[in-house]
Design an enzyme around this catalytic site. Structure first.
Site, PDB file in Angstrom:
ATOM      1  N   ALA A  52       3.125  -0.776  -3.615  1.00  0.00           N
ATOM      2  CA  ALA A  52       1.679  -1.502  -3.022  1.00  0.00           C
ATOM      3  C   ALA A  52       2.814  -2.769  -2.413  1.00  0.00           C
ATOM      4  O   ALA A  52       2.632  -3.649  -2.237  1.00  0.00           O
ATOM      5  CB  ALA A  52       2.438  -2.666  -4.941  1.00  0.00           C
ATOM      6  N   GLY A  54       4.168  -1.562   0.419  1.00  0.00           N
ATOM      7  CA  GLY A  54       3.766  -0.912   1.510  1.00  0.00           C
ATOM      8  C   GLY A  54       2.939  -1.991   2.895  1.00  0.00           C
ATOM      9  O   GLY A  54       2.238  -3.029   2.413  1.00  0.00           O
ATOM     10  N   GLY A  55       2.781  -1.063   4.014  1.00  0.00           N
ATOM     11  CA  GLY A  55       1.917  -1.698   4.565  1.00  0.00           C
ATOM     12  C   GLY A  55       0.799  -2.125   4.604  1.00  0.00           C
ATOM     13  O   GLY A  55      -0.014  -3.223   5.062  1.00  0.00           O
ATOM     14  N   ASP A  77       5.920   0.479  -7.253  1.00  0.00           N
ATOM     15  CA  ASP A  77       6.067   1.290  -5.684  1.00  0.00           C
ATOM     16  C   ASP A  77       7.720   1.622  -6.073  1.00  0.00           C
ATOM     17  O   ASP A  77       8.511   1.209  -6.488  1.00  0.00           O
ATOM     18  CB  ASP A  77       6.118  -0.139  -4.411  1.00  0.00           C
ATOM     19  CG  ASP A  77       6.342   0.746  -2.959  1.00  0.00           C
ATOM     20  OD1 ASP A  77       7.017   1.509  -2.796  1.00  0.00           O
ATOM     21  OD2 ASP A  77       5.148   0.490  -2.223  1.00  0.00           O
ATOM     22  N   ASN A 137       2.623  13.383   1.622  1.00  0.00           N
ATOM     23  CA  ASN A 137       1.996  12.818   0.865  1.00  0.00           C
ATOM     24  C   ASN A 137       1.192  13.694  -0.253  1.00  0.00           C
ATOM     25  O   ASN A 137       0.666  13.011  -0.682  1.00  0.00           O
ATOM     26  CB  ASN A 137       0.528  11.755   1.914  1.00  0.00           C
ATOM     27  CG  ASN A 137       1.774  10.747   2.269  1.00  0.00           C
ATOM     28  OD1 ASN A 137       2.120  10.488   2.758  1.00  0.00           O
ATOM     29  ND2 ASN A 137       0.503  10.130   3.111  1.00  0.00           N
ATOM     30  N   ILE A 160      -6.576   6.457  -1.159  1.00  0.00           N
ATOM     31  CA  ILE A 160      -6.188   5.480  -0.146  1.00  0.00           C
ATOM     32  C   ILE A 160      -5.435   6.677   1.201  1.00  0.00           C
ATOM     33  O   ILE A 160      -6.104   6.778   1.953  1.00  0.00           O
ATOM     34  CB  ILE A 160      -5.853   4.087   0.221  1.00  0.00           C
ATOM     35  CG1 ILE A 160      -7.061   3.175  -0.446  1.00  0.00           C
ATOM     36  CG2 ILE A 160      -6.237   3.872   1.834  1.00  0.00           C
ATOM     37  CD1 ILE A 160      -5.934   1.897  -0.548  1.00  0.00           C
ATOM     38  N   ASP A 193     -14.076   3.032   7.456  1.00  0.00           N
ATOM     39  CA  ASP A 193     -15.073   3.539   8.341  1.00  0.00           C
ATOM     40  C   ASP A 193     -16.107   2.892   8.664  1.00  0.00           C
ATOM     41  O   ASP A 193     -17.275   2.461   9.757  1.00  0.00           O
ATOM     42  CB  ASP A 193     -15.188   4.957   8.257  1.00  0.00           C
ATOM     43  CG  ASP A 193     -13.686   6.408   7.875  1.00  0.00           C
ATOM     44  OD1 ASP A 193     -13.547   5.495   9.035  1.00  0.00           O
ATOM     45  OD2 ASP A 193     -14.173   6.977   7.087  1.00  0.00           O
ATOM     46  N   HIS A 220     -13.120  11.499   5.700  1.00  0.00           N
ATOM     47  CA  HIS A 220     -12.707  10.811   6.596  1.00  0.00           C
ATOM     48  C   HIS A 220     -11.437  11.175   7.601  1.00  0.00           C
ATOM     49  O   HIS A 220      -9.627  10.777   7.004  1.00  0.00           O
ATOM     50  CB  HIS A 220     -11.587   9.818   5.685  1.00  0.00           C
ATOM     51  CG  HIS A 220     -10.982   8.328   5.897  1.00  0.00           C
ATOM     52  ND1 HIS A 220     -11.034   7.476   6.937  1.00  0.00           N
ATOM     53  CD2 HIS A 220      -9.340   8.385   6.386  1.00  0.00           C
ATOM     54  CE1 HIS A 220      -9.920   6.633   7.019  1.00  0.00           C
ATOM     55  NE2 HIS A 220      -9.245   7.241   6.789  1.00  0.00           N
ATOM     56  N   MET A 271      -7.356  -1.808   6.439  1.00  0.00           N
ATOM     57  CA  MET A 271      -7.737  -0.983   5.110  1.00  0.00           C
ATOM     58  C   MET A 271      -7.280  -2.467   4.274  1.00  0.00           C
ATOM     59  O   MET A 271      -8.279  -1.751   2.888  1.00  0.00           O
ATOM     60  CB  MET A 271      -6.141  -0.517   5.528  1.00  0.00           C
ATOM     61  CG  MET A 271      -6.646   0.630   4.549  1.00  0.00           C
ATOM     62  SD  MET A 271      -7.704   1.730   4.362  1.00  0.00           S
ATOM     63  CE  MET A 271      -9.331   0.724   2.791  1.00  0.00           C
TER      64      MET A 271
HETATM   65  N1  LIG Z   1      -8.234   5.911   3.777  1.00  0.00           N
HETATM   66  C1  LIG Z   1      -7.618   4.999   4.460  1.00  0.00           C
HETATM   67  O1  LIG Z   1      -8.782   4.085   5.239  1.00  0.00           O
HETATM   68  C2  LIG Z   1      -6.596   4.181   5.046  1.00  0.00           C
HETATM   69  C3  LIG Z   1      -6.396   3.929   5.980  1.00  0.00           C
HETATM   70  C4  LIG Z   1      -4.703   3.438   5.977  1.00  0.00           C
HETATM   71  C5  LIG Z   1      -3.886   4.173   6.173  1.00  0.00           C
HETATM   72  N2  LIG Z   1      -4.541   5.111   5.134  1.00  0.00           N
HETATM   73  C6  LIG Z   1      -3.201   5.863   4.624  1.00  0.00           C
HETATM   74  O2  LIG Z   1      -2.442   4.854   3.581  1.00  0.00           O
HETATM   75  C7  LIG Z   1      -0.627   5.073   3.270  1.00  0.00           C
HETATM   76  C8  LIG Z   1       0.206   4.126   3.601  1.00  0.00           C
HETATM   77  O3  LIG Z   1       0.158   3.583   4.559  1.00  0.00           O
HETATM   78  P1  LIG Z   1       0.802   2.541   4.985  1.00  0.00           P
HETATM   79  O4  LIG Z   1       0.030   1.677   6.630  1.00  0.00           O
HETATM   80  O5  LIG Z   1       0.476   1.534   4.255  1.00  0.00           O
HETATM   81  O6  LIG Z   1       2.625   2.740   4.324  1.00  0.00           O
HETATM   82  P2  LIG Z   1       3.365   2.596   4.628  1.00  0.00           P
HETATM   83  O7  LIG Z   1       4.277   3.102   4.794  1.00  0.00           O
HETATM   84  O8  LIG Z   1       3.505   1.447   5.018  1.00  0.00           O
HETATM   85  O9  LIG Z   1       3.755   1.565   3.418  1.00  0.00           O
HETATM   86  C9  LIG Z   1       3.656   3.452   1.648  1.00  0.00           C
HETATM   87  C10 LIG Z   1       4.392   2.715   0.699  1.00  0.00           C
HETATM   88  O10 LIG Z   1       3.884   3.642  -0.077  1.00  0.00           O
HETATM   89  C11 LIG Z   1       5.721   3.922  -0.931  1.00  0.00           C
HETATM   90  N3  LIG Z   1       5.270   5.103  -1.581  1.00  0.00           N
HETATM   91  C12 LIG Z   1       6.068   6.435  -1.006  1.00  0.00           C
HETATM   92  N4  LIG Z   1       6.191   7.067  -1.612  1.00  0.00           N
HETATM   93  C13 LIG Z   1       6.250   6.708  -3.358  1.00  0.00           C
HETATM   94  C14 LIG Z   1       5.655   7.167  -4.464  1.00  0.00           C
HETATM   95  N5  LIG Z   1       6.164   8.005  -4.803  1.00  0.00           N
HETATM   96  N6  LIG Z   1       5.396   5.998  -4.934  1.00  0.00           N
HETATM   97  C15 LIG Z   1       5.021   5.121  -5.053  1.00  0.00           C
HETATM   98  N7  LIG Z   1       4.536   4.233  -4.013  1.00  0.00           N
HETATM   99  C16 LIG Z   1       5.281   5.277  -2.536  1.00  0.00           C
HETATM  100  C17 LIG Z   1       6.773   3.295   0.069  1.00  0.00           C
HETATM  101  O11 LIG Z   1       7.234   2.989  -0.503  1.00  0.00           O
HETATM  102  C18 LIG Z   1       5.753   2.088   0.817  1.00  0.00           C
HETATM  103  O12 LIG Z   1       6.002   1.186   0.358  1.00  0.00           O
HETATM  104  C19 LIG Z   1      -1.151   6.240   4.760  1.00  0.00           C
HETATM  105  O13 LIG Z   1      -1.358   7.756   4.226  1.00  0.00           O
HETATM  106  C20 LIG Z   1      -1.651   5.798   5.650  1.00  0.00           C
HETATM  107  O14 LIG Z   1      -3.073   7.541   6.360  1.00  0.00           O
HETATM  108  C21 LIG Z   1      -5.475   5.537   4.493  1.00  0.00           C
HETATM  109  O1  LIG Z   2      -5.544   6.865  10.969  1.00  0.00           O
HETATM  110  C1  LIG Z   2      -5.241   6.822  10.404  1.00  0.00           C
HETATM  111  O2  LIG Z   2      -4.049   7.066  10.274  1.00  0.00           O
HETATM  112  C2  LIG Z   2      -5.255   5.567   9.290  1.00  0.00           C
HETATM  113  C3  LIG Z   2      -6.625   5.209   8.177  1.00  0.00           C
HETATM  114  O3  LIG Z   2      -6.874   6.834   7.946  1.00  0.00           O
HETATM  115  C4  LIG Z   2      -7.309   4.774   9.513  1.00  0.00           C
HETATM  116  O4  LIG Z   2      -8.063   5.606   9.144  1.00  0.00           O
HETATM  117  O5  LIG Z   2      -6.979   3.460   9.981  1.00  0.00           O
END
Ligand SMILES: NC(=O)c1ccc[n+]([C@@H]2O[C@H](COP(=O)([O-])OP(=O)(O)OC[C@H]3O[C@@H](n4cnc5c(N)ncnc54)[C@H](O)[C@@H]3O)[C@@H](O)[C@H]2O)c1
Ligand SMILES: O=C(O)C[C@H](O)C(=O)O
Length: 356
Positions: A52, A54-55, A77, A137, A160, A193, A220, A271
């Site tokens: 929670a 994170g980005g 988190d 991951n 996600i 998507d 995805h 996202m």
């Molecule tokens: N499914 C989709 O369409 C989609 C889209 C965008 C991003 N993503 C994925 O989502 C993930 C997160 O992206 P983000 O930009 O938020 O990254 P981020 O690094 O900004 O945030 C990730 C968060 O996860 C936390 N974290 C790490 N290990 C953890 C654990 N064991 N338990 C709980 N929290 C933990 C980190 O402390 C951080 O706050 C990435 O794997 C990214 O590829 C998926």
């Molecule tokens: O592209 C990525 O790595 C993040 C996510 O899966 C997306 O589609 O934006």
């Protein structure tokens, strides 16, 4: 006028709770529950966000706090949840927000949850594929899903964390091992998507994106993201050039953002928007609304693969119906073959990670 000694004591208790060293992660207001006048929560669903801070996690938490279907919002988190929780808890919306920090608070974060959303894990940098994130991951998703199996085995899970094509099979294997696997409750989030496809198609057609519905099936990552442009609503036709352009743009939408962010991560804001749109769909299904349909990556018999994204109907128990792909044109049939080839190995990689 002097405050009464009762009031003095109450203020002293509140001040003590607001000292950072005494911060009660379970109660974001700084006022412990027994000192609050309002005891009950509003009716609604209990939602946890894992990752929670994170980005994605932060804007997602903010948007879920605004969702009237949410009564309790748990923010978990391994870093920074006190600040995020304190900040979001000041929003004057109904959901009660509680923060949880570190592995030792994971079980408290998960207990009693109806919906768990997982954006925990590392994002891509330019030049990386989503599969390059697997090594870090996969372990994160495994640990979090073990917690879910123990503390809220009946919760709907929205996964996600990338690579989704492999992390969903990982989650399924963890739940199977724990004896809690219910295929209807595990949903890989491919909503971004669909959101992108709606936006890009609307641009080409000169329509409002809110009027456009593009089914996106498969998975995805890259070629596994298969937009079915022959099934766009409202019905329309595209030139071969438009089909090539749209298919490539939708499949590379994530990479487009990763490159634009130039090392500062991947899509977070769009996202979070997509995750909330999808979570809201799940909550409306849980509430019993009729005709709640969205694309998601689920345990599936639509193809010969065990996991596949397609339209699903969400109900009180999760993905209650999975719809077939419908008629595909030649271009889409060729895309489907490519998608299945890559998906098969990503799925196997996830399964082997747990079975090894
Ligand atoms: N499914 C989709 O369409 C989609 C889209 C965008 C991003 N993503 C994925 O989502 C993930 C997160 O992206 P983000 O930009 O938020 O990254 P981020 O690094 O900004 O945030 C990730 C968060 O996860 C936390 N974290 C790490 N290990 C953890 C654990 N064991 N338990 C709980 N929290 C933990 C980190 O402390 C951080 O706050 C990435 O794997 C990214 O590829 C998926
Ligand atoms: O592209 C990525 O790595 C993040 C996510 O899966 C997306 O589609 O934006």
């Amino acid at each position: 006028m002097h405050p009464t000694s009762d009031a003095n004591q109450r203020i002293a208790r509140i001040s003590a709770h607001l000292q950072p060293s005494n911060f009660q992660m379970e109660e974001s207001s700084g006022l412990s529950r027994e000192n609050c006048r309002a005891k009950g929560g509003a009716p609604g669903f209990k939602v946890a966000i894992l990752g929670a801070a994170g980005g994605i996690g932060q804007p997602l938490a903010m948007l879920m706090k605004m969702n009237p279907l949410v009564s309790v919002l748990h923010l978990y988190d391994v870093v920074n949840t006190p600040g995020v929780t304190s900040d979001i808890s000041h929003m004057d919306t109904g959901a009660v927000v509680r923060g949880f920090l570190g592995q030792q608070q994971l079980e408290d974060a998960l207990t009693g949850m109806d919906l768990v959303i997982i954006p925990a894990g590392v994002p891509r940098k330019p030049g990386m594929t989503r599969d390059d994130l697997f090594n870090i991951n996969a372990g994160i998703v495994k640990t979090l899903c073990e917690g879910i199996a123990k503390c809220c085995p009946n919760a709907i899970v929205n996964l996600i964390s990338n690579p989704v094509n492999s992390t969903v099979p990982i989650a399924a294997e963890v739940f199977k091992k724990a004896g809690t696997f219910d295929p209807k409750r595990l949903l890989g989030v491919t909503m971004l998507d669909v959101v992108r496809a709606n936006t890009f198609v609307a641009e080409v057609l000169g329509l409002d994106p809110r009027e456009v519905d593009v089914p996106v099936v498969g998975g995805h990552a890259g070629v596994t993201i298969l937009p079915l442009l022959s099934q766009v609503k409202p019905p329309c036709s595209f030139t071969p050039e438009e089909i090539d352009y749209l298919t490539a743009r939708i499949q590379n939408g994530g990479t487009e953002v990763v490159e634009a962010k130039a090392g500062a991560g991947s899509a977070t804001l769009s996202m979070a928007y997509a995750a909330v749109k999808f979570a809201d769909t799940c909550l409306r299904g849980l509430r019993g609304d009729a005709g709640v349909i969205q694309c998601a990556y689920v345990f599936s018999q639509v193809t010969e693969l065990p996991f596949f994204a397609s339209k699903v109907r969400l109900g009180r128990t999760g993905a209650e119906e999975i719809y077939p792909l419908g008629p595909l044109n030649e271009y889409e049939r060729a895309g489907l073959e490519k998608a299945k080839k890559e998906l098969a190995s990503s799925i196997q990689k996830g399964i082997s990670f747990i079975r090894k």
